[in-house]
Design an enzyme around this catalytic site. Structure first.
Site, PDB file in Angstrom:
ATOM      1  N   LYS A  16       0.824  -1.211   0.000  1.00  6.40           N
ATOM      2  CA  LYS A  16       0.000   0.000   0.000  1.00  6.40           C
ATOM      3  C   LYS A  16       0.859   1.263   0.000  1.00  6.40           C
ATOM      4  O   LYS A  16       0.612   2.193  -0.763  1.00  6.40           O
ATOM      5  CB  LYS A  16      -0.939   0.015   1.219  1.00  6.40           C
ATOM      6  CG  LYS A  16      -1.914  -1.160   1.259  1.00  6.40           C
ATOM      7  CD  LYS A  16      -2.915  -1.041   2.403  1.00  6.40           C
ATOM      8  CE  LYS A  16      -2.324  -1.161   3.788  1.00  6.40           C
ATOM      9  NZ  LYS A  16      -1.783  -2.498   4.099  1.00  6.40           N
ATOM     10  N   ARG A  91      -9.815   0.176   8.416  1.00  9.00           N
ATOM     11  CA  ARG A  91      -9.374  -1.168   8.777  1.00  9.00           C
ATOM     12  C   ARG A  91     -10.527  -1.998   9.350  1.00  9.00           C
ATOM     13  O   ARG A  91     -10.371  -3.187   9.599  1.00  9.00           O
ATOM     14  CB  ARG A  91      -8.287  -1.065   9.857  1.00  9.00           C
ATOM     15  CG  ARG A  91      -6.864  -0.845   9.303  1.00  9.00           C
ATOM     16  CD  ARG A  91      -6.115  -2.094   9.325  1.00  9.00           C
ATOM     17  NE  ARG A  91      -4.695  -2.219   9.508  1.00  9.00           N
ATOM     18  CZ  ARG A  91      -3.670  -1.544   9.025  1.00  9.00           C
ATOM     19  NH1 ARG A  91      -3.841  -0.463   8.341  1.00  9.00           N
ATOM     20  NH2 ARG A  91      -2.446  -1.921   9.228  1.00  9.00           N
ATOM     21  N   ARG A 130      11.135  -6.715   5.215  1.00  9.61           N
ATOM     22  CA  ARG A 130      11.049  -5.306   5.584  1.00  9.61           C
ATOM     23  C   ARG A 130      11.548  -5.107   7.013  1.00  9.61           C
ATOM     24  O   ARG A 130      12.203  -4.111   7.310  1.00  9.61           O
ATOM     25  CB  ARG A 130       9.605  -4.804   5.451  1.00  9.61           C
ATOM     26  CG  ARG A 130       9.477  -3.312   5.740  1.00  9.61           C
ATOM     27  CD  ARG A 130       8.083  -2.795   5.493  1.00  9.61           C
ATOM     28  NE  ARG A 130       7.175  -3.141   6.584  1.00  9.61           N
ATOM     29  CZ  ARG A 130       5.876  -2.878   6.566  1.00  9.61           C
ATOM     30  NH1 ARG A 130       5.315  -2.296   5.522  1.00  9.61           N
ATOM     31  NH2 ARG A 130       5.130  -3.207   7.593  1.00  9.61           N
ATOM     32  N   ARG A 136      10.727  -1.505  12.496  1.00  6.41           N
ATOM     33  CA  ARG A 136       9.377  -1.475  13.071  1.00  6.41           C
ATOM     34  C   ARG A 136       9.205  -2.597  14.080  1.00  6.41           C
ATOM     35  O   ARG A 136       9.518  -3.742  13.810  1.00  6.41           O
ATOM     36  CB  ARG A 136       8.330  -1.585  11.947  1.00  6.41           C
ATOM     37  CG  ARG A 136       7.975  -0.235  11.359  1.00  6.41           C
ATOM     38  CD  ARG A 136       6.993  -0.343  10.236  1.00  6.41           C
ATOM     39  NE  ARG A 136       5.748  -1.012  10.620  1.00  6.41           N
ATOM     40  CZ  ARG A 136       4.645  -0.962   9.894  1.00  6.41           C
ATOM     41  NH1 ARG A 136       4.625  -0.278   8.753  1.00  6.41           N
ATOM     42  NH2 ARG A 136       3.558  -1.582  10.291  1.00  6.41           N
TER      43      ARG A 136
HETATM   44  O1  C5P Z   1      -0.877   0.509   8.269  1.00  2.00           O
HETATM   45  P1  C5P Z   1       0.264  -0.010   9.098  1.00  2.00           P
HETATM   46  O2  C5P Z   1       0.601  -1.435   8.756  1.00  2.00           O
HETATM   47  O3  C5P Z   1       1.441   0.894   9.091  1.00  2.00           O
HETATM   48  O4  C5P Z   1      -0.296  -0.038  10.587  1.00  2.00           O
HETATM   49  C1  C5P Z   1       0.521  -0.502  11.642  1.00  2.00           C
HETATM   50  C2  C5P Z   1      -0.327  -0.779  12.861  1.00  2.00           C
HETATM   51  O5  C5P Z   1      -0.998   0.409  13.265  1.00  2.00           O
HETATM   52  C3  C5P Z   1      -1.436  -1.804  12.669  1.00  2.00           C
HETATM   53  O6  C5P Z   1      -0.964  -3.142  12.756  1.00  2.00           O
HETATM   54  C4  C5P Z   1      -2.344  -1.445  13.842  1.00  2.00           C
HETATM   55  O7  C5P Z   1      -1.833  -1.915  15.067  1.00  2.00           O
HETATM   56  C5  C5P Z   1      -2.268   0.079  13.832  1.00  2.00           C
HETATM   57  N1  C5P Z   1      -3.357   0.656  13.040  1.00  2.00           N
HETATM   58  C6  C5P Z   1      -4.635   0.651  13.557  1.00  2.00           C
HETATM   59  N2  C5P Z   1      -5.680   1.180  12.854  1.00  2.00           N
HETATM   60  C7  C5P Z   1      -5.478   1.708  11.635  1.00  2.00           C
HETATM   61  C8  C5P Z   1      -4.183   1.730  11.070  1.00  2.00           C
HETATM   62  C9  C5P Z   1      -3.137   1.183  11.802  1.00  2.00           C
HETATM   63  O8  C5P Z   1      -4.841   0.172  14.670  1.00  2.00           O
HETATM   64  N3  C5P Z   1      -6.531   2.213  10.951  1.00  2.00           N
HETATM   65 MG    MG Z   2       2.169   1.090   5.220  1.00  2.00          MG
END
Ligand code: C5P
Ligand code: MG
Length: 194
Positions: A16, A91, A130, A136
């Site tokens: 993404k 999400r 990654r 991370r």
């Molecule tokens: O989108 P990304 O993978 O960077 O998100 C990392 C973490 O941030 C997710 O695994 C979740 O714990 C949190 N997150 C969330 N709600 C969202 C986006 C991210 O809780 N809408």
């Molecule tokens: Mg991302």
């Protein structure tokens, strides 16, 4: 011209963020990555950041009300642009409904939802790779497994939701290069601009 509001959708590791960067460059969009916003809250040691941290480290989702309020604030602070690309949001179905309402309240709407589909094996492989460079805290096998389960149970119902709204375009993103995937993404956007 109507603003171009895009949800870039897919499981963790589906690309993404990578595809967003290419879209932003080509179409002059603003990028809202909810994960990046949360990681900045953690780095800044805010109250939201401290709540987010415990969820992120377990691979779980931050509660809907916190995410929705945060997103509304970020959305209202965007600089002028051709539109917005939402990355990592929504999400949950609740977040999907809230996004529709949020955009309607601002006299706009979603243009398209691009679903990047990748097989689970490749997702795990990509995320572990990654993790070697991202630093991370959630790119380790245990948390990756939890994130993929959360995706299946809480996030994937949005595929049907957007399908019913006629907004969903699927892009096969398994075993293909970034450029090959982007060619399909670009074609999807061009088709709604035409
Ligand atoms: O989108 P990304 O993978 O960077 O998100 C990392 C973490 O941030 C997710 O695994 C979740 O714990 C949190 N997150 C969330 N709600 C969202 C986006 C991210 O809780 N809408
Ligand atoms: Mg991302």
């Amino acid at each position: 011209m109507k603003p171009l509001n895009i949800v870039i959708f897919g499981a963790p590791g589906s690309g993404k963020g990578t595809q967003s960067e290419l879209l932003i460059r080509q179409f002059g969009l603003n990028h809202i990555s909810t994960g990046d916003v949360l990681r900045k809250e953690i780095a800044d040691k805010t109250v939201l950041g401290s709540i987010a941290k415990s969820h992120i480290n377990k691979g779980e989702l931050v509660p809907d009300n916190l995410i929705i309020d945060m997103l509304a604030k970020v959305l209202d602070n965007q600089p002028p642009g051709a539109g917005v690309i939402f990355d990592g949001f929504p999400r949950t179905l609740e977040q999907g409904k809230a996004l529709n309402e949020m955009l309607a309240a601002r006299n706009t709407e979603l243009s398209i939802v691009i679903n990047l589909t990748v097989a689970e094996e490749e997702l795990i492989h990509r995320l572990l790779k990654r993790g070697e460079i991202s630093g991370r805290s959630d790119d380790n096998l245990e948390t990756i497994t939890a994130r993929l389960n959360v995706y299946k149970s809480q996030t994937s119902p949005l595929v049907d939701f957007y399908q019913r709204e006629g907004k969903l375009v699927e892009v096969a993103a398994n075993g293909r290069s970034i450029e090959e995937i982007y060619a399909d993404v670009e074609r999807a956007i061009d088709s709604i601009l035409a």
